[in-house]
Write a protein that holds these residues in place. Sequence first.
Motif, PDB file in Angstrom:
ATOM      1  N   CYS A   1       0.840  -1.197   0.000  1.00 50.02           N
ATOM      2  CA  CYS A   1       0.000   0.000   0.000  1.00 50.02           C
ATOM      3  C   CYS A   1       0.872   1.242   0.000  1.00 50.02           C
ATOM      4  O   CYS A   1       1.783   1.384   0.801  1.00 50.02           O
ATOM      5  CB  CYS A   1      -0.923   0.010   1.208  1.00 50.02           C
ATOM      6  SG  CYS A   1      -1.919   1.496   1.299  1.00 50.02           S
ATOM      7  N   THR A   2       0.582   2.140  -0.928  1.00 55.99           N
ATOM      8  CA  THR A   2       1.378   3.357  -1.044  1.00 55.99           C
ATOM      9  C   THR A   2       0.725   4.518  -0.300  1.00 55.99           C
ATOM     10  O   THR A   2       1.205   5.642  -0.378  1.00 55.99           O
ATOM     11  CB  THR A   2       1.529   3.748  -2.518  1.00 55.99           C
ATOM     12  OG1 THR A   2       0.260   4.215  -2.967  1.00 55.99           O
ATOM     13  CG2 THR A   2       1.942   2.569  -3.357  1.00 55.99           C
ATOM     14  N   GLU A   3      -0.390   4.230   0.359  1.00 56.19           N
ATOM     15  CA  GLU A   3      -1.109   5.264   1.106  1.00 56.19           C
ATOM     16  C   GLU A   3      -1.580   6.387   0.201  1.00 56.19           C
ATOM     17  O   GLU A   3      -1.672   7.547   0.604  1.00 56.19           O
ATOM     18  CB  GLU A   3      -0.249   5.811   2.254  1.00 56.19           C
ATOM     19  CG  GLU A   3       0.239   4.712   3.183  1.00 56.19           C
ATOM     20  CD  GLU A   3       1.081   5.216   4.338  1.00 56.19           C
ATOM     21  OE1 GLU A   3       1.172   6.437   4.529  1.00 56.19           O
ATOM     22  OE2 GLU A   3       1.637   4.366   5.062  1.00 56.19           O
ATOM     23  N   CYS A   4      -1.854   6.060  -1.057  1.00 53.63           N
ATOM     24  CA  CYS A   4      -2.208   7.101  -2.018  1.00 53.63           C
ATOM     25  C   CYS A   4      -3.618   7.616  -1.820  1.00 53.63           C
ATOM     26  O   CYS A   4      -3.958   8.703  -2.266  1.00 53.63           O
ATOM     27  CB  CYS A   4      -2.042   6.579  -3.435  1.00 53.63           C
ATOM     28  SG  CYS A   4      -3.244   5.308  -3.860  1.00 53.63           S
ATOM     29  N   GLY A   5      -4.482   6.816  -1.185  1.00 53.60           N
ATOM     30  CA  GLY A   5      -5.836   7.279  -0.904  1.00 53.60           C
ATOM     31  C   GLY A   5      -6.789   7.218  -2.076  1.00 53.60           C
ATOM     32  O   GLY A   5      -7.897   7.746  -2.010  1.00 53.60           O
ATOM     33  N   ARG A   6      -6.390   6.558  -3.144  1.00 56.61           N
ATOM     34  CA  ARG A   6      -7.300   6.465  -4.290  1.00 56.61           C
ATOM     35  C   ARG A   6      -8.515   5.615  -3.950  1.00 56.61           C
ATOM     36  O   ARG A   6      -9.632   5.905  -4.373  1.00 56.61           O
ATOM     37  CB  ARG A   6      -6.571   5.855  -5.490  1.00 56.61           C
ATOM     38  CG  ARG A   6      -5.594   6.828  -6.106  1.00 56.61           C
ATOM     39  CD  ARG A   6      -4.587   6.141  -7.002  1.00 56.61           C
ATOM     40  NE  ARG A   6      -3.514   7.058  -7.330  1.00 56.61           N
ATOM     41  CZ  ARG A   6      -3.391   7.670  -8.506  1.00 56.61           C
ATOM     42  NH1 ARG A   6      -4.244   7.423  -9.462  1.00 56.61           N
ATOM     43  NH2 ARG A   6      -2.417   8.522  -8.711  1.00 56.61           N
ATOM     44  N   CYS A   7      -8.282   4.542  -3.195  1.00 57.47           N
ATOM     45  CA  CYS A   7      -9.384   3.666  -2.787  1.00 57.47           C
ATOM     46  C   CYS A   7     -10.394   4.445  -1.966  1.00 57.47           C
ATOM     47  O   CYS A   7     -11.593   4.420  -2.213  1.00 57.47           O
ATOM     48  CB  CYS A   7      -8.830   2.506  -1.966  1.00 57.47           C
ATOM     49  SG  CYS A   7      -7.741   3.012  -0.636  1.00 57.47           S
TER      50      CYS A   7
ATOM     51  N   LYS B   1      -8.104   2.516   2.748  1.00 56.43           N
ATOM     52  CA  LYS B   1      -6.682   2.822   2.915  1.00 56.43           C
ATOM     53  C   LYS B   1      -6.265   2.626   4.372  1.00 56.43           C
ATOM     54  O   LYS B   1      -5.286   1.930   4.655  1.00 56.43           O
ATOM     55  CB  LYS B   1      -6.412   4.275   2.500  1.00 56.43           C
ATOM     56  CG  LYS B   1      -4.972   4.707   2.728  1.00 56.43           C
ATOM     57  CD  LYS B   1      -4.766   6.184   2.472  1.00 56.43           C
ATOM     58  CE  LYS B   1      -5.204   6.998   3.682  1.00 56.43           C
ATOM     59  NZ  LYS B   1      -4.839   8.418   3.557  1.00 56.43           N
TER      60      LYS B   1
ATOM     61  N   ILE C   1      -6.128  -1.052   5.368  1.00 60.86           N
ATOM     62  CA  ILE C   1      -4.924  -1.764   4.929  1.00 60.86           C
ATOM     63  C   ILE C   1      -3.715  -1.280   5.739  1.00 60.86           C
ATOM     64  O   ILE C   1      -2.873  -2.068   6.181  1.00 60.86           O
ATOM     65  CB  ILE C   1      -4.696  -1.556   3.420  1.00 60.86           C
ATOM     66  CG1 ILE C   1      -5.857  -2.152   2.607  1.00 60.86           C
ATOM     67  CG2 ILE C   1      -3.355  -2.146   2.979  1.00 60.86           C
ATOM     68  CD1 ILE C   1      -5.988  -3.648   2.673  1.00 60.86           C
TER      69      ILE C   1
ATOM     70  N   CYS D   1      -7.262   0.736  -6.837  1.00 59.83           N
ATOM     71  CA  CYS D   1      -5.928   0.574  -6.251  1.00 59.83           C
ATOM     72  C   CYS D   1      -4.869   0.314  -7.316  1.00 59.83           C
ATOM     73  O   CYS D   1      -4.937  -0.653  -8.069  1.00 59.83           O
ATOM     74  CB  CYS D   1      -5.941  -0.569  -5.244  1.00 59.83           C
ATOM     75  SG  CYS D   1      -4.331  -0.788  -4.482  1.00 59.83           S
ATOM     76  N   PRO D   2      -3.853   1.166  -7.394  1.00 62.06           N
ATOM     77  CA  PRO D   2      -2.850   1.015  -8.445  1.00 62.06           C
ATOM     78  C   PRO D   2      -1.946  -0.197  -8.236  1.00 62.06           C
ATOM     79  O   PRO D   2      -1.269  -0.613  -9.173  1.00 62.06           O
ATOM     80  CB  PRO D   2      -2.040   2.313  -8.357  1.00 62.06           C
ATOM     81  CG  PRO D   2      -2.277   2.832  -6.991  1.00 62.06           C
ATOM     82  CD  PRO D   2      -3.633   2.361  -6.571  1.00 62.06           C
ATOM     83  N   VAL D   3      -1.919  -0.753  -7.026  1.00 70.64           N
ATOM     84  CA  VAL D   3      -1.069  -1.921  -6.810  1.00 70.64           C
ATOM     85  C   VAL D   3      -1.888  -3.196  -6.596  1.00 70.64           C
ATOM     86  O   VAL D   3      -1.375  -4.195  -6.101  1.00 70.64           O
ATOM     87  CB  VAL D   3      -0.078  -1.694  -5.640  1.00 70.64           C
ATOM     88  CG1 VAL D   3       0.915  -0.612  -6.014  1.00 70.64           C
ATOM     89  CG2 VAL D   3      -0.797  -1.315  -4.359  1.00 70.64           C
TER      90      VAL D   3
ATOM     91  N   ILE E   1      -4.411  -4.212  -4.628  1.00 68.79           N
ATOM     92  CA  ILE E   1      -4.697  -4.778  -3.307  1.00 68.79           C
ATOM     93  C   ILE E   1      -6.127  -5.307  -3.294  1.00 68.79           C
ATOM     94  O   ILE E   1      -7.007  -4.758  -3.955  1.00 68.79           O
ATOM     95  CB  ILE E   1      -4.436  -3.713  -2.219  1.00 68.79           C
ATOM     96  CG1 ILE E   1      -2.932  -3.510  -2.100  1.00 68.79           C
ATOM     97  CG2 ILE E   1      -5.043  -4.113  -0.882  1.00 68.79           C
ATOM     98  CD1 ILE E   1      -2.521  -2.333  -1.263  1.00 68.79           C
TER      99      ILE E   1
ATOM    100  N   HIS F   1      -8.917  -5.594  -1.233  1.00 75.01           N
ATOM    101  CA  HIS F   1      -9.603  -5.175  -0.001  1.00 75.01           C
ATOM    102  C   HIS F   1     -10.818  -6.021   0.335  1.00 75.01           C
ATOM    103  O   HIS F   1     -11.014  -6.410   1.480  1.00 75.01           O
ATOM    104  CB  HIS F   1     -10.074  -3.730  -0.125  1.00 75.01           C
ATOM    105  CG  HIS F   1      -9.055  -2.788  -0.671  1.00 75.01           C
ATOM    106  ND1 HIS F   1      -8.674  -2.789  -1.989  1.00 75.01           N
ATOM    107  CD2 HIS F   1      -8.352  -1.801  -0.088  1.00 75.01           C
ATOM    108  CE1 HIS F   1      -7.771  -1.854  -2.183  1.00 75.01           C
ATOM    109  NE2 HIS F   1      -7.544  -1.243  -1.049  1.00 75.01           N
TER     110      HIS F   1
HETATM  111  S1  SF4 Z   1      -5.503   2.633  -3.451  1.00 76.62           S
HETATM  112 FE1  SF4 Z   1      -4.242   0.879  -2.879  1.00 76.62          FE
HETATM  113  S2  SF4 Z   1      -2.214   1.731  -2.593  1.00 76.62           S
HETATM  114 FE2  SF4 Z   1      -3.611   3.451  -2.593  1.00 76.62          FE
HETATM  115  S3  SF4 Z   1      -4.074   3.768  -0.433  1.00 76.62           S
HETATM  116 FE3  SF4 Z   1      -5.654   2.435  -1.248  1.00 76.62          FE
HETATM  117  S4  SF4 Z   1      -4.907   0.401  -0.797  1.00 76.62           S
HETATM  118 FE4  SF4 Z   1      -3.161   1.760  -0.589  1.00 76.62          FE
END
Ligand code: SF4
Lengths: 700, 256
Positions: free
Chosen positions: A292-298, A314, A317, A377-379, A381, A383
């Motif tokens: 998780c990059t903590e990007c907050g997109r989710c 976010k 996770i 989520c760009p990676v 994950i 959830h």
């Molecule tokens: S979108 Fe994915 S990477 Fe970004 S905060 Fe949410 S869980 Fe983390």
Amino acid sequence: MAVRVILGLLLTVVASGLAGRRLLMLYRLGRAGQPAEPGRTRGVAARVRAELTEVLGQRKLLKWTVPGTAHLLTFWGFLILGLTLIEGYGALVDRDFHLPWIGTQPWLGFLEDLFAVAVLLAVLVFAAIRLRHLPAREGTRSRFFGSHLGGAWLILFMIFNVVWTLLLYRGAQINTGNFPYADGAFASEVVARVLAPLGTTANDVIETAGLLLALGVVLTFLVIVVHSKHLHIFTAAPNVAFSRRPRALGALQPVRSGGKLVDFDDPGEDDVIGRGAIEDFTWKGMLDFASCTECGRCQSQCPAWNTGKPLSPKLLIMSLRDHALAKAPYLLAGDDHAGVDALAAAEAQRPLVAEGGVITPDVLWSCTTCGACVEQCPVDIEHVDHIVDMRRYQVVMEASFPREAAVLLRNLEHAGDPWGRGAANRLDWTAKLDFPVRVLGDGEALPDDAEYLFWVGCAGAFDERAVRTSQAVAELLHTAGVGYAVLGSGETCTGDPARRLGNELLFQELARQNVATLTAAGVRKIVTTCAHCFNSLANEYPQLGGTFEVVHHTQLLSRLLAEGRLTPVTPVQATVTYHDPCYLGRHNRIFAPPRDILGSVAGVRLTEPDRTRERSFCCGAGGARMWLEEPLGTRINEARTDELLATGADVVAAACPYCIDMLADGVAQRAAEGVTVTDVAGVLLRSVRAIPDDPEGATR
Amino acid sequence: MKIVVLVKYVPEPTATWSFADDHTLDRQNVEGRLSELDEYAVEQALRIAETVPGAHVRYLTMGPARAADGLRKALAMGGDDAVHVLDDALHGADAVATSLVLATALRQAGFDLVLCGMASTDAEMSVVPAMVADRLGVPAVTLAAELSTDGSAVTARRDTDVATEELTAPLPALLSITDRSGDVRLPSFRNIVAAKKKPVVTWSLADLGIAPERIGAATVVRAVRPRPAREAGTVITDEGDAAVQLADFLAANKLL
Ligand code: SF4
Ligand code: SF4
């Protein structure tokens, strides 16, 4: 020279030692998890494609243009600047070093400098974005709310340091005549011009000092990265490679304990259903947390978070990761916990789900399993899987769940439907039809001239609004001459609400009964109006040995239209907006058929809400939330209704009974005069019937 | 402390019931369940057992072979073992006969506290608890909404139409429990698995020393007919005289 080599190697050894120790710990922590489900490496083509588009192409990141582009530049910058790292190490030993074969070509020097500058610009953009969305100012609306802010700034500062130290020694190299590129490295040349007046000796010193500094910065960066959320630099690519394909939506994973499928007929005594402690997650789960990059997109798309509930995917996770790291010394200590430090031991005592636990019950039960987070989520994950797995443990192992859910579960268990109406009343919806609906008797096989089994679903049989949809679809199929039959009292709930609530036992019971009924009746093709039934029948029943060809009614109806078996004749003068149900759209990628149907009806002006298709906003009913109260924050269905009303539509169309209920309630709440909520089939039926029906029919 | 919970396996209320040739319910062809009201008694027994060290919870049922499913359900909620009184001669037994069998089985099993639901959800007579207590000669507290015990006596809150009373009875005693006593637990997975191994013994009438002739029914069902469909109600439209019409209707039906 010797100084350069010795210092450089010393730095490298220390940094690799520090980073290596951390990586080893992380690896062991991953190993402390459960074995992952099989199939994580199956379908290599799709996995390679994902690596190319999502990692190299940064597809999901680019959905947000500005931060996406900045990230693309940084990502590629790191790949390209990796070359300068090789050059740097080479220069430690041989001042005149260049990459073999291509090492002196001007385009390479240009490319390196170009990305150095690009990364610098990206850092500025990132800093600006962080300043604009300061959680201190924007509060919970900020995508960085709850993220590790200090760490993020430190990383930006370190990236900045990487670039300027790089340019510094490259500039000096030009002046001392040790630079591989005669031409092209424009930014380094600028620096060289600035440094030139200092003289040869000074440039000599700057070259060596700058090189060591640059290496030192990179190595420090490495050590920081493996200790921070920027671990995603290393984990994102493998995480994408091992994630569920095509996506972690649709079906939920079957329950495994210790890596083995749980046999619900004869479960093992030590079988653990779901995840009740951090080490119950699989190593892939752990890799998710580490990625998780903590990007907050989710979080930006999460209906729960956006309506003031405590659930942010976010933060969820992040909490799991922080807990895993804090508990790690305890987990890795083996059986003897005497030497474990007090903090880790205390963390090990914290329950996974509880008030004061890692995840609070309010967080866990707020999720509608809409999948918007997974989509964003760009990676990659997963959830929803993690959330449902934690629910499974709570319900099945601990018998702990929101009190209101007890009624739902009891009704499902004893009556076979969430309303508790019972099998005997499942045909009530057919009473007012002026054509016959064929009903399969107990043990009767689907007749040859019935192409489809029409799966009515509990809502379709018992919910007043959904009954109208069942009637409309029955009439449309009848008109089109499609042979079908229904199960009547032989049907029970598919088990979707039970499974998403975490009650896997009940799901297994209901689903197995249905699979047996359908198989015994020789059913091959099923049509259903409920997005949730569709998802269970099509995606989850194969897990129980029931493989059928399942179509959603919007798919079948749009095909009948295309084949000319249904003809819309009466224009429907209305502005219609279509709400994508999560379980039809995002989970199953059925976007076009409902729109095709609406588009085929003369007079209909179709307008899309701001959030549509993959980004559609949940109606609030999924994940069994239909049967739970919504005491926290504002109401999800009202938020979605507002978005739909903002289109100016006078008909809100959807293709799932839950959505229709929730949105109709929302419209009633907003007292939106003259706005009706209906299934897509209702709109079509109005047009297919040659005679315009009663004004009441607007709601059908 | 020995706690025995009387439970009944009843036909699913939402299922379509059918009747056999002898006018008894065709139990073979209708889904059944542990009577929902008995679940409250099970819950209270388990709550007491959680607070009293060494308490033993046993379930007792009388019914056809499938009634064992009801016992398994109760055992999955918790408790130690179960007794199933199973005998062909019990077919069609009425409340009087049932109370005889249950009382005899209770005496044979031994007990300090007997709990049961306030009524079964099929017959809903609510008389068996009192009859059993009478046969055993122990105090009966019916319709208890709250209970506690100190090991030698049991105290219960009982809500009636006019007052709430608190009663204490020395043990052994029998209590019937209402659905207001508190939420019922969902069996947890471990308990479901464990319940499969808990002992369930089967007793016949001979085991209880009851002569089959003593079982039977004091009444005879002569015919069973489906209930006629509900007729549409009378709709009164207010044209100034609605109150009068309503009053006349009530008076005509002797409700006023
Ligand atoms: S979108 Fe994915 S990477 Fe970004 S905060 Fe949410 S869980 Fe983390
Ligand atoms: S599935 Fe939907 S409700 Fe649940 S966390 Fe993700 S975005 Fe939020």
